[in-house]
Design an enzyme around this catalytic site. Structure first.
Site, PDB file in Angstrom:
ATOM      1  N   GLY A  46      -6.719   2.874  -8.518  1.00 56.28           N
ATOM      2  CA  GLY A  46      -7.182   1.685  -7.815  1.00 56.28           C
ATOM      3  C   GLY A  46      -8.599   1.895  -7.314  1.00 56.28           C
ATOM      4  O   GLY A  46      -9.064   3.045  -7.219  1.00 56.28           O
ATOM      5  N   GLN A  51     -15.625   0.576  -1.729  1.00 59.83           N
ATOM      6  CA  GLN A  51     -15.913   1.961  -2.152  1.00 59.83           C
ATOM      7  C   GLN A  51     -17.168   2.078  -3.005  1.00 59.83           C
ATOM      8  O   GLN A  51     -17.735   3.160  -3.142  1.00 59.83           O
ATOM      9  CB  GLN A  51     -14.713   2.529  -2.927  1.00 59.83           C
ATOM     10  CG  GLN A  51     -13.485   2.740  -2.063  1.00 59.83           C
ATOM     11  CD  GLN A  51     -12.308   3.198  -2.892  1.00 59.83           C
ATOM     12  OE1 GLN A  51     -11.629   2.383  -3.516  1.00 59.83           O
ATOM     13  NE2 GLN A  51     -12.065   4.505  -2.924  1.00 59.83           N
ATOM     14  N   CYS A  92      -7.487   9.665  -2.296  1.00 63.08           N
ATOM     15  CA  CYS A  92      -8.473   8.580  -2.301  1.00 63.08           C
ATOM     16  C   CYS A  92      -9.754   9.089  -2.948  1.00 63.08           C
ATOM     17  O   CYS A  92     -10.206  10.189  -2.657  1.00 63.08           O
ATOM     18  CB  CYS A  92      -8.757   8.133  -0.873  1.00 63.08           C
ATOM     19  SG  CYS A  92      -9.943   6.785  -0.751  1.00 63.08           S
ATOM     20  N   LEU A  93     -10.319   8.275  -3.809  1.00 64.94           N
ATOM     21  CA  LEU A  93     -11.574   8.662  -4.467  1.00 64.94           C
ATOM     22  C   LEU A  93     -12.701   8.809  -3.446  1.00 64.94           C
ATOM     23  O   LEU A  93     -13.688   9.492  -3.727  1.00 64.94           O
ATOM     24  CB  LEU A  93     -11.951   7.619  -5.531  1.00 64.94           C
ATOM     25  CG  LEU A  93     -10.963   7.506  -6.698  1.00 64.94           C
ATOM     26  CD1 LEU A  93     -11.322   6.331  -7.598  1.00 64.94           C
ATOM     27  CD2 LEU A  93     -10.935   8.811  -7.501  1.00 64.94           C
ATOM     28  N   HIS A 134      -3.177   0.411   0.193  1.00 62.75           N
ATOM     29  CA  HIS A 134      -4.301   1.351   0.323  1.00 62.75           C
ATOM     30  C   HIS A 134      -5.632   0.638   0.053  1.00 62.75           C
ATOM     31  O   HIS A 134      -6.605   0.819   0.790  1.00 62.75           O
ATOM     32  CB  HIS A 134      -4.056   2.507  -0.657  1.00 62.75           C
ATOM     33  CG  HIS A 134      -5.140   3.527  -0.767  1.00 62.75           C
ATOM     34  ND1 HIS A 134      -4.977   4.847  -0.384  1.00 62.75           N
ATOM     35  CD2 HIS A 134      -6.415   3.444  -1.241  1.00 62.75           C
ATOM     36  CE1 HIS A 134      -6.101   5.517  -0.614  1.00 62.75           C
ATOM     37  NE2 HIS A 134      -6.994   4.695  -1.145  1.00 62.75           N
ATOM     38  N   GLU A 135      -5.653  -0.199  -0.989  1.00 68.75           N
ATOM     39  CA  GLU A 135      -6.912  -0.898  -1.353  1.00 68.75           C
ATOM     40  C   GLU A 135      -7.265  -1.990  -0.342  1.00 68.75           C
ATOM     41  O   GLU A 135      -8.436  -2.179  -0.004  1.00 68.75           O
ATOM     42  CB  GLU A 135      -6.805  -1.509  -2.756  1.00 68.75           C
ATOM     43  CG  GLU A 135      -6.463  -0.552  -3.893  1.00 68.75           C
ATOM     44  CD  GLU A 135      -7.293   0.700  -3.925  1.00 68.75           C
ATOM     45  OE1 GLU A 135      -8.400   0.729  -3.361  1.00 68.75           O
ATOM     46  OE2 GLU A 135      -6.818   1.700  -4.506  1.00 68.75           O
ATOM     47  N   HIS A 138      -8.994  -0.514   2.495  1.00 68.14           N
ATOM     48  CA  HIS A 138     -10.434  -0.308   2.243  1.00 68.14           C
ATOM     49  C   HIS A 138     -11.224  -1.578   2.572  1.00 68.14           C
ATOM     50  O   HIS A 138     -12.302  -1.510   3.174  1.00 68.14           O
ATOM     51  CB  HIS A 138     -10.685   0.043   0.771  1.00 68.14           C
ATOM     52  CG  HIS A 138     -10.488   1.491   0.425  1.00 68.14           C
ATOM     53  ND1 HIS A 138     -11.173   2.525   1.021  1.00 68.14           N
ATOM     54  CD2 HIS A 138      -9.698   2.081  -0.509  1.00 68.14           C
ATOM     55  CE1 HIS A 138     -10.810   3.689   0.490  1.00 68.14           C
ATOM     56  NE2 HIS A 138      -9.901   3.448  -0.453  1.00 68.14           N
TER      57      HIS A 138
HETATM   58  O1  GNR Z   1      -6.433   7.115  -7.486  1.00 67.58           O
HETATM   59  C1  GNR Z   1      -5.831   6.951  -6.424  1.00 67.58           C
HETATM   60  N1  GNR Z   1      -4.583   7.465  -6.281  1.00 67.58           N
HETATM   61  C2  GNR Z   1      -3.766   7.154  -5.204  1.00 67.58           C
HETATM   62  C3  GNR Z   1      -2.633   7.945  -5.027  1.00 67.58           C
HETATM   63  C4  GNR Z   1      -1.772   7.683  -3.995  1.00 67.58           C
HETATM   64  C5  GNR Z   1      -2.012   6.622  -3.146  1.00 67.58           C
HETATM   65  C6  GNR Z   1      -3.136   5.837  -3.310  1.00 67.58           C
HETATM   66  C7  GNR Z   1      -4.006   6.094  -4.332  1.00 67.58           C
HETATM   67  S1  GNR Z   1      -5.397   5.086  -4.558  1.00 67.58           S
HETATM   68  C8  GNR Z   1      -6.477   6.224  -5.314  1.00 67.58           C
HETATM   69  C9  GNR Z   1      -7.771   5.553  -5.728  1.00 67.58           C
HETATM   70  C10 GNR Z   1      -8.479   5.064  -4.492  1.00 67.58           C
HETATM   71  O2  GNR Z   1      -9.035   5.770  -3.700  1.00 67.58           O
HETATM   72  N2  GNR Z   1      -8.433   3.789  -4.256  1.00 67.58           N
HETATM   73  O3  GNR Z   1      -8.997   3.291  -3.146  1.00 67.58           O
HETATM   74 NI    NI Z   2      -9.012   4.891  -1.695  1.00 68.51          NI
END
Ligand code: GNR
Ligand code: NI
Length: 168
Positions: A46, A51, A92-93, A134-135, A138
């Protein structure tokens, strides 16, 4: 197509609250394509516009095994379907190299628009639900490290600051 640089914690720009998308135009579709390319290259499941330092309410994701089911959600929101929560080991990236367990609602009803502005609505659970929550965090300037202890978050911050200094 273009790979976009990803902001990393504790960059203050990750705390920006994104604005709703009003114009469903070619520049929005271009950004979605660039975000998907950036997400697949990372690799990640995601990516939120926040980001890549674009503060509009759009996210891309692909939780499929084969990484061949790209989804774009514009102006996304969700409500809980039940109050049952489940723990998930999140990464998270924007917090590269760190994983922590976060409790989130399991089943959510998602509302969004597609790139043409048409309404989308579906129920999500499991990894898709985790990823969407999660997104959307952000887009509201929140990170998964906000859910862990201050001590753990401070440690992660110090390690990433050190990494960033060594890169510079
Ligand atoms: O790549 C991602 N893997 C992930 C694994 C567990 C819970 C959430 C994520 S999202 C993350 C990519 C990211 O940072 N999206 O904002
Ligand atoms: Ni993230």
């Amino acid at each position: 197509m273009a790979l976009l640089p990803i902001l990393e914690f504790p960059d203050a720009r990750l705390r920006t609250v994104a604005k709703p998308v009003a114009q469903f135009d070619d520049s929005l579709r271009q950004l979605a394509q660039d975000m998907l390319e950036t997400m697949y290259a990372a690799p990640g499941i995601g990516l939120a516009a926040t980001q890549v330092d674009r503060h509009i309410r759009m996210l891309v994701l692909d939780v499929s095994e084969e990484q061949n089911e790209p989804k774009v959600l514009v102006n996304p929101s969700f409500e809980r379907v039940s109050d049952i929560t489940k723990p998930y080991d999140e990464g998270c990236l924007s917090v590269p190299g760190f994983y922590e367990t976060v409790e989130r609602v399991d089943q959510i009803q998602v509302h969004a628009q597609d790139l043409e502005g048409q309404p989308i609505s579906f129920v999500a659970d499991g990894l898709l639900s985790v990823c969407i929550q999660h997104e959307i965090d952000h887009l509201d300037g929140k990170l998964f490290v906000d859910y862990i202890s201050n001590l753990k978050r401070q440690r992660i911050k110090a390690k990433l600051e050190k990494l960033h200094r060594s890169r510079a």
